[in-house]
Design a protein around this motif. Structure first.
Motif, short mmCIF file in Angstrom:
data_model
loop_
_atom_site.label_atom_id
_atom_site.label_comp_id
_atom_site.label_asym_id
_atom_site.label_seq_id
_atom_site.Cartn_x
_atom_site.Cartn_y
_atom_site.Cartn_z
N UNK A 82 0.80 -1.22 0.00
CA UNK A 82 0.00 0.00 0.00
C UNK A 82 0.83 1.26 0.00
N UNK A 83 2.13 1.12 -0.25
CA UNK A 83 3.04 2.28 -0.16
C UNK A 83 3.33 2.87 -1.52
N UNK A 84 3.80 4.11 -1.52
CA UNK A 84 4.23 4.79 -2.74
C UNK A 84 5.75 4.63 -2.87
N UNK A 85 6.23 4.03 -3.97
CA UNK A 85 7.68 3.84 -4.13
C UNK A 85 8.42 5.17 -4.18
N UNK A 86 9.59 5.22 -3.55
CA UNK A 86 10.38 6.45 -3.55
C UNK A 86 11.75 6.26 -4.20
N UNK A 87 12.38 5.10 -3.99
CA UNK A 87 13.77 4.97 -4.42
C UNK A 87 14.15 3.52 -4.69
N UNK A 88 15.14 3.34 -5.56
CA UNK A 88 15.74 2.02 -5.80
C UNK A 88 17.24 2.10 -5.58
N UNK A 89 17.80 1.01 -5.06
CA UNK A 89 19.25 0.82 -5.02
C UNK A 89 19.56 -0.46 -5.78
N UNK A 90 20.62 -0.46 -6.57
CA UNK A 90 20.88 -1.57 -7.47
C UNK A 90 22.30 -2.10 -7.29
N UNK A 145 -0.73 5.80 5.97
CA UNK A 145 -1.61 4.62 5.99
C UNK A 145 -0.94 3.47 6.72
N UNK A 146 -1.73 2.58 7.33
CA UNK A 146 -1.11 1.36 7.86
C UNK A 146 -0.64 0.49 6.69
N UNK A 147 0.47 -0.28 6.87
CA UNK A 147 0.87 -1.18 5.80
C UNK A 147 -0.20 -2.26 5.62
N UNK A 148 -0.45 -2.66 4.38
CA UNK A 148 -1.38 -3.76 4.12
C UNK A 148 -0.55 -5.04 4.03
N UNK A 149 -0.63 -5.86 5.06
CA UNK A 149 0.20 -7.06 5.12
C UNK A 149 -0.53 -8.25 4.50
N UNK A 200 -1.59 1.44 -3.66
CA UNK A 200 -2.03 2.48 -2.73
C UNK A 200 -3.54 2.72 -2.75
N UNK A 201 -4.18 2.58 -3.94
CA UNK A 201 -5.64 2.74 -4.01
C UNK A 201 -6.35 1.71 -3.14
N UNK A 202 -5.90 0.47 -3.20
CA UNK A 202 -6.50 -0.59 -2.38
C UNK A 202 -6.34 -0.27 -0.90
N UNK A 203 -5.15 0.23 -0.54
CA UNK A 203 -4.91 0.59 0.86
C UNK A 203 -5.88 1.66 1.32
N UNK A 283 -9.53 -2.93 -9.92
CA UNK A 283 -9.70 -4.17 -9.18
C UNK A 283 -10.97 -4.89 -9.64
N UNK A 284 -10.89 -6.23 -9.75
CA UNK A 284 -12.07 -7.03 -10.10
C UNK A 284 -12.17 -8.20 -9.14
N UNK A 285 -13.41 -8.59 -8.78
CA UNK A 285 -13.57 -9.69 -7.81
C UNK A 285 -13.20 -11.02 -8.45
N UNK A 286 -12.50 -11.87 -7.69
CA UNK A 286 -12.14 -13.20 -8.21
C UNK A 286 -12.40 -14.30 -7.20
N UNK A 287 -12.94 -13.97 -6.03
CA UNK A 287 -13.18 -15.05 -5.07
C UNK A 287 -13.58 -14.52 -3.71
#
Lengths: 312, 312
Positions: A82-90, A145-149, A200-203, A283-287
């Motif tokens: 549910x987070x917004x990405x900020x950075x990558x390290x490679x 937001x709380x993390x969606x685990x 993030x939308x789902x969160x 998002x679409x329902x699947x179950x």
């Protein structure tokens, strides 16, 4: 010119010169460490490693697409919280004879995938190695937001999916059998289209659990079921086999539901929502989530392959 | 039991069961991503990769020490910014026949080095690979302080050093020549003693620039001189050759100042301070910042080897 000719520092200079830096980057590459904004006062962090011959093949995809895939695998993990990405390290390990152009294209692919979701490559490391290896760490911000685990699914919850599924697995099978078409499937394998905004939308819509589908839908739902202490049932009818996939499955003698239900390389997102939730865009329902344990399809165990183990 | 026998998820379970989690860990391993406290609202991040045969040899050190070294290389980068380390993420690539015990010992070493500085291993990834490779990302918190970069040294500043230097390079030479003693030097190579507290202490004392000495003192001071637009002069007299190093140098026909001035594996810290600064605990003066460019020893260019390039 090969990387051995340019040298470690020359190569790092060439790569960092091609990158661009967004507003989350307070200090970019070139020092002992980078400094990245973490306005939420918590940082989401995930690492994935890709090894040549196991996670990618140089004759199946160009450096740019391999870069996009390497970044996508990690960015998907961040949005799945549910987070917004900020950075990558490679961390990049390459044979000394690798052309510098190949590495520059790889960096362009990583940078483009990151930029598409508002993140920047802020640091990394390079070394010679007999085995081409790409380890990426992605950071993200939860914006309060709380993390969606994986552990929050409750009996009665809706199960929903965002993004394509089965396309990349079908493309992988096509390439494995020595074919280069259908192009739609092969391109889906080479360059996944991750539904980043859906995380993030789902969160924000109250998702109770979420996961990046990387091991295969049923295997990953198994992780959610186990962590949440629930059972999950998938509706087979929620999955329509697209025409190219149906034709390729017929030609190759494969059950297309094995691609849909056990393929992971699309990096779709699966999430559970309280029963009355109006599912957000994408998002679409699947179950459905129920009491119990394990994952079923239309109430019964799936008899196809379950997922992927990187040591087997 | 080999990793191929245990499988990816079994191995991850075994490793995470051995780890412990400090107060900075809001969500540890087992989900798509970890969540780490970043109270400063900025996160310091650095990645380093170690490749077998290039950064370590299995016949020179055990898994535990290799784990400590891998963690130390990254944690040193974080403290060199003046930050307090909070978390590590580890991407581990191992040949499928690697014994699980080796990996458990490696994890113990990484975990012990992290715990010693208040950080925790919060996530990672594992894959089979022909080449044993360890990529570590370290995160840290600045606690309200500005990051100490390589770019802030000013003419007139004091140059100071924290930690041992030359020991690990001497140990490397000893091992390269097929010897196993002097033990002091060999152990220094196997398990660096990084002066972790000296990094945040220097930041609090107003250090103008700081760097982790990983490429060799003169090479790393060269990075500071270039980034700051200054010249740096090192006093040779500030370095006393310890007896074991002197004896080993004599026996092996090496100038011990090559180890002291061009060896990096100790992960000492070098920093510059305003001229009137009372140096904090653990720091000793070794030179001076002046107008100009480049690095000199007693006013003249050093004629020994300058440093290390991982592609040459």
């Amino acid at each position: 010119m090969s990387v051995a000719g340019v040298g470690e520092f020359g190569l790092i200079d060439r790569v960092t010169a091609r990158l661009s830096y967004g507003s989350t980057v307070l200090l970019g590459p070139g020092d002992d460490a980078a400094v990245v904004a973490a306005p939420d006062a918590r940082v989401v962090a995930s690492t994935d490693v890709l090894v040549e011959g196991r996670h990618f093949r140089l004759d199946w995809a160009g450096a740019y697409d391999i870069g996009r895939r390497a970044a996508a695998a990690n960015l998907a993990d961040v949005v799945a919280m549910g987070a917004d990405p900020t950075a990558l390290l490679v961390a990049l390990c390459v044979p000394a004879g690798t052309p510098t152009e190949w590495i520059e294209e790889l960096a362009d692919g990583i940078g483009a995938e990151a930029a598409g979701v508002g993140a920047s490559v802020v640091g990394g490391d390079m070394s010679a190695s007999p085995t081409l290896t790409i380890a990426v760490t992605a950071l993200g911000d939860l914006a309060g937001r709380p993390p969606v685990t994986r552990a929050g699914a409750r009996p009665g919850d809706l199960l929903a999916l965002a993004g394509r599924i089965g396309y990349a697995a079908a493309g992988f099978t096509v390439l494995s059998r020595g074919f280069r078409t259908p192009r739609l499937l092969v391109e889906a394998y080479r360059r996944p289209e991750v539904p980043y905004p859906a995380g993030p939308l789902a969160a924000r819509s109250g998702a109770t659990a979420m996961i990046d589908v990387s091991d295969g839908l049923l295997a990953d739902l198994g992780h959610v079921a186990k962590a949440s202490g629930v059972a999950i049932d998938v509706n087979r009818d929620a999955f329509v086999v697209p025409p190219q996939m149906r034709d390729a499955a017929q030609a190759l003698g494969v059950d297309p539901y094995a691609w849909l239900l056990a393929g992971g390389d699309d990096h779709a997102l699966a999430a559970t929502f309280p029963p009355a939730t109006a599912l957000p865009d994408g998002w679409r329902p699947i179950g459905r989530v129920t009491e119990g344990s394990g994952v079923t399809v239309d109430g019964a165990p799936f008899d196809g392959p379950a997922g992927w183990d990187h040591f087997r």
